[in-house]
Design a protein around this motif. Sequence first.
Motif, mmCIF file in Angstrom:
data_model
loop_
_atom_site.group_PDB
_atom_site.id
_atom_site.type_symbol
_atom_site.label_atom_id
_atom_site.label_comp_id
_atom_site.label_asym_id
_atom_site.label_seq_id
_atom_site.Cartn_x
_atom_site.Cartn_y
_atom_site.Cartn_z
ATOM 1 N N ARG A 170 0.723 -1.178 -0.190
ATOM 2 C CA ARG A 170 -0.056 -0.009 -0.026
ATOM 3 C C ARG A 170 0.884 1.357 0.011
ATOM 4 O O ARG A 170 1.545 1.572 0.966
ATOM 5 N N GLY A 171 0.640 2.234 -1.218
ATOM 6 C CA GLY A 171 1.214 3.506 -0.959
ATOM 7 C C GLY A 171 2.692 3.248 -1.864
ATOM 8 O O GLY A 171 3.252 2.240 -1.741
ATOM 9 N N ALA A 172 3.426 4.609 -2.224
ATOM 10 C CA ALA A 172 4.205 4.631 -3.085
ATOM 11 C C ALA A 172 5.677 4.434 -2.060
ATOM 12 O O ALA A 172 6.743 3.834 -2.949
ATOM 13 N N GLU A 173 5.537 5.031 -1.126
ATOM 14 C CA GLU A 173 6.721 4.705 -0.235
ATOM 15 C C GLU A 173 7.114 3.176 -0.001
ATOM 16 O O GLU A 173 8.277 2.637 -0.129
ATOM 17 N N LYS A 174 6.173 2.420 0.429
ATOM 18 C CA LYS A 174 6.219 0.996 0.530
ATOM 19 C C LYS A 174 6.753 0.367 -0.659
ATOM 20 O O LYS A 174 7.515 -0.752 -0.647
ATOM 21 N N LEU A 175 6.035 0.781 -1.946
ATOM 22 C CA LEU A 175 6.196 -0.099 -3.013
ATOM 23 C C LEU A 175 7.756 0.311 -3.653
ATOM 24 O O LEU A 175 8.589 -0.714 -4.073
ATOM 25 N N GLU A 176 8.241 1.421 -3.225
ATOM 26 C CA GLU A 176 9.562 1.755 -3.508
ATOM 27 C C GLU A 176 10.647 1.119 -2.625
ATOM 28 O O GLU A 176 11.732 0.571 -3.231
ATOM 29 N N ILE A 177 10.368 0.755 -1.425
ATOM 30 C CA ILE A 177 11.189 -0.174 -0.706
ATOM 31 C C ILE A 177 11.125 -1.739 -1.404
ATOM 32 O O ILE A 177 12.107 -2.149 -1.312
#
Length: 318
Positions: A170-177
């Motif tokens: 969920r969310g761009a930050e977690k997907l970037e990780i």
Amino acid sequence: MRSFRVLKDATPAVLTEVPVPVPGPGELRLDIRACGLNFADLLMQKGTYQDTPPAPFTPGLEVSGVVNAVGPGVTDFGIGDRIAIYSGQGGLAEQGVFPANRAVRIPDCMSFEHAAAFQIAYGTAHMALDHRARLLPGETLLVTGAAGGVGLTAVEIGKLMGARVIAHARGAEKLEIARQAGADVLIDAGEDLRARLLALGGVDVVYDAIGGDVFKAAFRAAKPEGRLLPIGFAGGEVPQIPANHLLVKNLTVIGFYIGGYLRFRPEVVRDSFATLFYWYEQGRLKPHVSHVLPLERVEEGMELLRSRASTGKVVITP
């Protein structure tokens, strides 16, 4: 010494003072330097985890630290050794007594925080994908909850095993990780998961830590002969599996619980940990620890898990 302890069954743990334990035969005592938090620590306080000990007990499933005493019969470890233990309980304290046959030496290049964050998350991912699902190079792997403590390691391990990895979070930050951990394709939790997976050609292996509708969508997008691993149910719903769909598509749903292997095939756990520590020493695994907190802030760490606000692992340093 201080211990974060469940005093009565199915009640929240509290920080309290307890006597320093004495190691018995086959046991060692550890100055605990770090303890990795797991969703199971929340379930233990409710009494709903499958391996919840009877109260009173101290949660904390995986620890690292320095041996400060050994019991009779312990010859493989001595005072001053740096070790990690998948203990099952007892980690959220300043010291603890644990079975010596579960201990592994920490590589010189590994911090206590990484050692405490390493065992369950990486061991679960590696044993589930390699020993149980038999993931092959070139296959497509879906990892749900891909930025969490267990999901993120599955992204890393899947990539190391040669799979095409799809990360769902969920969310761009977690997907970037997840992307930094090696994910090839990113799917936000707000998207239509089944539609996206089908557009990508379906999936061979599903590593699902969420359950509920997420598992159902992945189930419906699995390729023929797909393998599905229900690793956890962080979404709160245990999915019901339609057996007729298993038959029609030749699917396999694979149960896996790493703690069970400590009882009936501990050599599988030891072999997995040996591989994982070797990969770490080679620089091929990079544990992601999002929060390091002292023992007096363990409730804050629990809330990070409860609200899914953390990425990677939360580690407590007594």
